[in-house]
Design a protein around this motif. Structure first.
Motif, PDB file in Angstrom:
ATOM      1  N   THR A   7       0.852  -1.187   0.000  1.00  0.00           N
ATOM      2  CA  THR A   7       0.000   0.000   0.000  1.00  0.00           C
ATOM      3  C   THR A   7       0.894   1.245   0.000  1.00  0.00           C
ATOM      4  O   THR A   7       2.124   1.141   0.075  1.00  0.00           O
ATOM      5  N   LEU A   8       0.239   2.397  -0.029  1.00  0.00           N
ATOM      6  CA  LEU A   8       0.992   3.658  -0.032  1.00  0.00           C
ATOM      7  C   LEU A   8       1.919   3.761   1.181  1.00  0.00           C
ATOM      8  O   LEU A   8       3.007   4.316   1.093  1.00  0.00           O
ATOM      9  N   LYS A   9       1.493   3.210   2.304  1.00  0.00           N
ATOM     10  CA  LYS A   9       2.303   3.284   3.526  1.00  0.00           C
ATOM     11  C   LYS A   9       3.594   2.464   3.416  1.00  0.00           C
ATOM     12  O   LYS A   9       4.488   2.597   4.253  1.00  0.00           O
ATOM     13  N   ALA A  11       5.492   2.553   0.697  1.00  0.00           N
ATOM     14  CA  ALA A  11       6.347   3.175  -0.330  1.00  0.00           C
ATOM     15  C   ALA A  11       7.723   3.538   0.224  1.00  0.00           C
ATOM     16  O   ALA A  11       8.740   3.362  -0.457  1.00  0.00           O
ATOM     17  N   LEU A  12       7.767   4.030   1.452  1.00  0.00           N
ATOM     18  CA  LEU A  12       9.061   4.425   2.032  1.00  0.00           C
ATOM     19  C   LEU A  12       9.954   3.202   2.226  1.00  0.00           C
ATOM     20  O   LEU A  12      11.142   3.224   1.878  1.00  0.00           O
ATOM     21  N   LEU A  31      13.877   6.549  -6.708  1.00  0.00           N
ATOM     22  CA  LEU A  31      12.571   6.603  -7.366  1.00  0.00           C
ATOM     23  C   LEU A  31      12.324   5.444  -8.313  1.00  0.00           C
ATOM     24  O   LEU A  31      11.217   5.298  -8.819  1.00  0.00           O
ATOM     25  N   LEU A  34       9.596   3.102  -7.228  1.00  0.00           N
ATOM     26  CA  LEU A  34       8.314   3.819  -7.245  1.00  0.00           C
ATOM     27  C   LEU A  34       7.815   3.971  -8.675  1.00  0.00           C
ATOM     28  O   LEU A  34       6.618   3.875  -8.950  1.00  0.00           O
ATOM     29  N   LYS A  35       8.756   4.215  -9.587  1.00  0.00           N
ATOM     30  CA  LYS A  35       8.380   4.364 -10.994  1.00  0.00           C
ATOM     31  C   LYS A  35       7.790   3.057 -11.527  1.00  0.00           C
ATOM     32  O   LYS A  35       6.789   3.051 -12.236  1.00  0.00           O
ATOM     33  N   MET A  37       6.301   0.807  -9.841  1.00  0.00           N
ATOM     34  CA  MET A  37       4.985   0.528  -9.239  1.00  0.00           C
ATOM     35  C   MET A  37       3.894   1.411  -9.808  1.00  0.00           C
ATOM     36  O   MET A  37       2.713   1.138  -9.614  1.00  0.00           O
ATOM     37  N   ALA A  38       4.288   2.492 -10.485  1.00  0.00           N
ATOM     38  CA  ALA A  38       3.281   3.396 -11.055  1.00  0.00           C
ATOM     39  C   ALA A  38       2.729   2.869 -12.377  1.00  0.00           C
ATOM     40  O   ALA A  38       1.691   3.335 -12.840  1.00  0.00           O
TER      41      ALA A  38
ATOM     42  N   ALA B   6      -4.856   8.873  -2.268  1.00  0.00           N
ATOM     43  CA  ALA B   6      -3.672   8.399  -2.987  1.00  0.00           C
ATOM     44  C   ALA B   6      -3.466   6.909  -2.738  1.00  0.00           C
ATOM     45  O   ALA B   6      -3.830   6.383  -1.682  1.00  0.00           O
ATOM     46  N   THR B   7      -2.892   6.238  -3.719  1.00  0.00           N
ATOM     47  CA  THR B   7      -2.540   4.824  -3.596  1.00  0.00           C
ATOM     48  C   THR B   7      -1.041   4.672  -3.873  1.00  0.00           C
ATOM     49  O   THR B   7      -0.360   5.649  -4.216  1.00  0.00           O
ATOM     50  N   LEU B   8      -0.591   3.435  -3.783  1.00  0.00           N
ATOM     51  CA  LEU B   8       0.828   3.162  -4.039  1.00  0.00           C
ATOM     52  C   LEU B   8       1.254   3.645  -5.428  1.00  0.00           C
ATOM     53  O   LEU B   8       2.373   4.102  -5.616  1.00  0.00           O
ATOM     54  N   ARG B   9       0.350   3.564  -6.387  1.00  0.00           N
ATOM     55  CA  ARG B   9       0.687   3.983  -7.754  1.00  0.00           C
ATOM     56  C   ARG B   9       0.976   5.480  -7.860  1.00  0.00           C
ATOM     57  O   ARG B   9       1.544   5.946  -8.849  1.00  0.00           O
ATOM     58  N   ALA B  11       2.765   7.154  -5.598  1.00  0.00           N
ATOM     59  CA  ALA B  11       3.974   7.503  -4.839  1.00  0.00           C
ATOM     60  C   ALA B  11       5.036   8.141  -5.742  1.00  0.00           C
ATOM     61  O   ALA B  11       5.720   9.089  -5.331  1.00  0.00           O
ATOM     62  N   PHE B  12       5.150   7.660  -6.965  1.00  0.00           N
ATOM     63  CA  PHE B  12       6.161   8.209  -7.875  1.00  0.00           C
ATOM     64  C   PHE B  12       5.826   9.647  -8.256  1.00  0.00           C
ATOM     65  O   PHE B  12       6.690  10.538  -8.223  1.00  0.00           O
ATOM     66  N   LEU B  34       7.518  10.508   1.274  1.00  0.00           N
ATOM     67  CA  LEU B  34       7.209   9.118   1.630  1.00  0.00           C
ATOM     68  C   LEU B  34       7.218   8.953   3.143  1.00  0.00           C
ATOM     69  O   LEU B  34       6.398   8.244   3.711  1.00  0.00           O
ATOM     70  N   MET B  37       4.004  10.437   4.479  1.00  0.00           N
ATOM     71  CA  MET B  37       2.810   9.630   4.194  1.00  0.00           C
ATOM     72  C   MET B  37       2.768   8.357   5.020  1.00  0.00           C
ATOM     73  O   MET B  37       1.716   7.749   5.171  1.00  0.00           O
ATOM     74  N   THR B  44      -3.443  11.261   2.339  1.00  0.00           N
ATOM     75  CA  THR B  44      -2.914  11.924   1.145  1.00  0.00           C
ATOM     76  C   THR B  44      -3.996  11.924   0.074  1.00  0.00           C
ATOM     77  O   THR B  44      -4.580  10.879  -0.228  1.00  0.00           O
TER      78      THR B  44
END
Lengths: 155, 152
Positions: A7-9, A11-12, A31, A34-35, A37-38, B6-9, B11-12, B34, B37, B44
């Motif tokens: 999940t977003l949490k 990402a770090l 990044l 993260l890229k 995963m986008a 916001a979702t994981l997608r 984050a970038f 990050l 969040m 977010t």
């Protein structure tokens, strides 16, 4: 099963571990994970330890019949506990669920003996050298596994 | 309204925009948003394109607390400015805060002392200066103004 969708949490954790373990090959690139995963059709998995803290992750770019594990990593403090194979098995299960019998591909650095051993033991086979070298000049070895095999053997 | 969580997608997009907009204040540190969040009680919001939910145009990070909330990060893509996106993001943040607080609530944020456009924007949205300003608030040594607004 201690793996779940990221999940977003997460990402770090993913960005930091990616930087810690993989920047040697691709340069500083907080990044890059993260890229990945986008992108659409990307599945990101987290392995959590007994305290429910993230200990590893895997990112899969799913395509019909042939998916690619772009990144897989386990925290140094949690290595040698069989977490990599659990994540690989979950990757295999997910791509099979999404697309049925399936080719699973990944690239591993030629000098990364530990990771190569994990992938070999899991059934990945070498099929050559990937065309683009890592930024540090190391060759990426291309490995493939047919996802159906493991699932059948477990049936 | 093209606002969503916001979702994981995302984050970038968030880290890239944060880096391009706030680099001069905080130095190159893609992980800052990050970290924010990941903290508890943080939400977010993403402002996405009307027709393309995956095309992000702006974001807001809000740290919610019972006594008062804080907006550590809000940004709109440079090509999408002057369309009211920042205002909508702020309004959506306030709505969500009020839903959680269920009573009048204080929101605070910091804006660079020399960021005239940002100061004007937040003043237009009802934020007032709250003294004293914070010297050397940013990593580059620039001071910031503390602005607050009561909602509800």
């Amino acid at each position: 099963m201690p793996s779940r969708d990221a999940t977003l949490k997460d990402a770090l954790f993913i960005a930091e571990l990616d930087e810690e373990l993989l920047s040697n090959y691709n340069g500083p690139h907080a990044l890059s994970a993260l890229k990945m995963m986008a992108y659409p059709d990307t599945v990101s998995l987290i392995y959590t330890d007994e305290e429910n803290s993230p200990a590893g992750f895997a990112i899969i770019q799913w395509k019909k019949d042939h998916s690619y594990i772009t990144q897989i990593a386990v925290k140094p403090s949690h290595q040698n506990r069989g977490i990599g194979p659990v994540l690989l098995e979950e990757c295999e299960r997910r791509v099979f669920e999404l697309g049925g019998p399936h080719m699973l591909e990944l690239h591993v650095a030629e000098d990364n003996a530990r990771a190569r051993k994990v992938f070999e033991t899991f059934g990945f086979e070498y099929t050559g050298v990937a065309p683009v070298l890592f930024k540090n000049g190391v060759k990426p070895l291309r490995m493939l596994k047919f996802a159906k095999a493991l699932l059948q053997s477990k049936a | 309204m093209p606002i969503r969580d916001a979702t994981l997608r995302d984050a970038f997009f968030i880290t890239e925009l944060d880096e391009s907009e706030f680099n001069r204040y905080a130095g190159p540190n893609a992980l800052t948003p990050l970290r924010l969040m990941t903290e508890p009680n943080t939400f977010t919001l993403i402002y996405a394109h009307d027709d393309l939910e995956d095309l992000q145009l702006g974001f807001a990070i809000v740290q919610w607390k019972n006594g008062g909330s804080y907006i550590p990060d809000i940004a709109v893509a440079p090509t999408q400015r002057h369309r009211g996106i920042g205002k909508i993001l702020l309004e959506a943040s306030e709505t969500k805060i009020l839903e959680m607080a269920k009573r009048p609530h204080l929101i605070g944020l910091h804006v660079g002392l020399h960021n005239a456009l940002g100061r004007q924007f937040f003043a237009d949205q009802g934020f007032k200066y709250f003294q004293p300003f914070v010297p050397r608030f940013y990593a580059n040594g620039e001071p910031a103004l503390w602005m607050v607004k009561t909602i509800g």
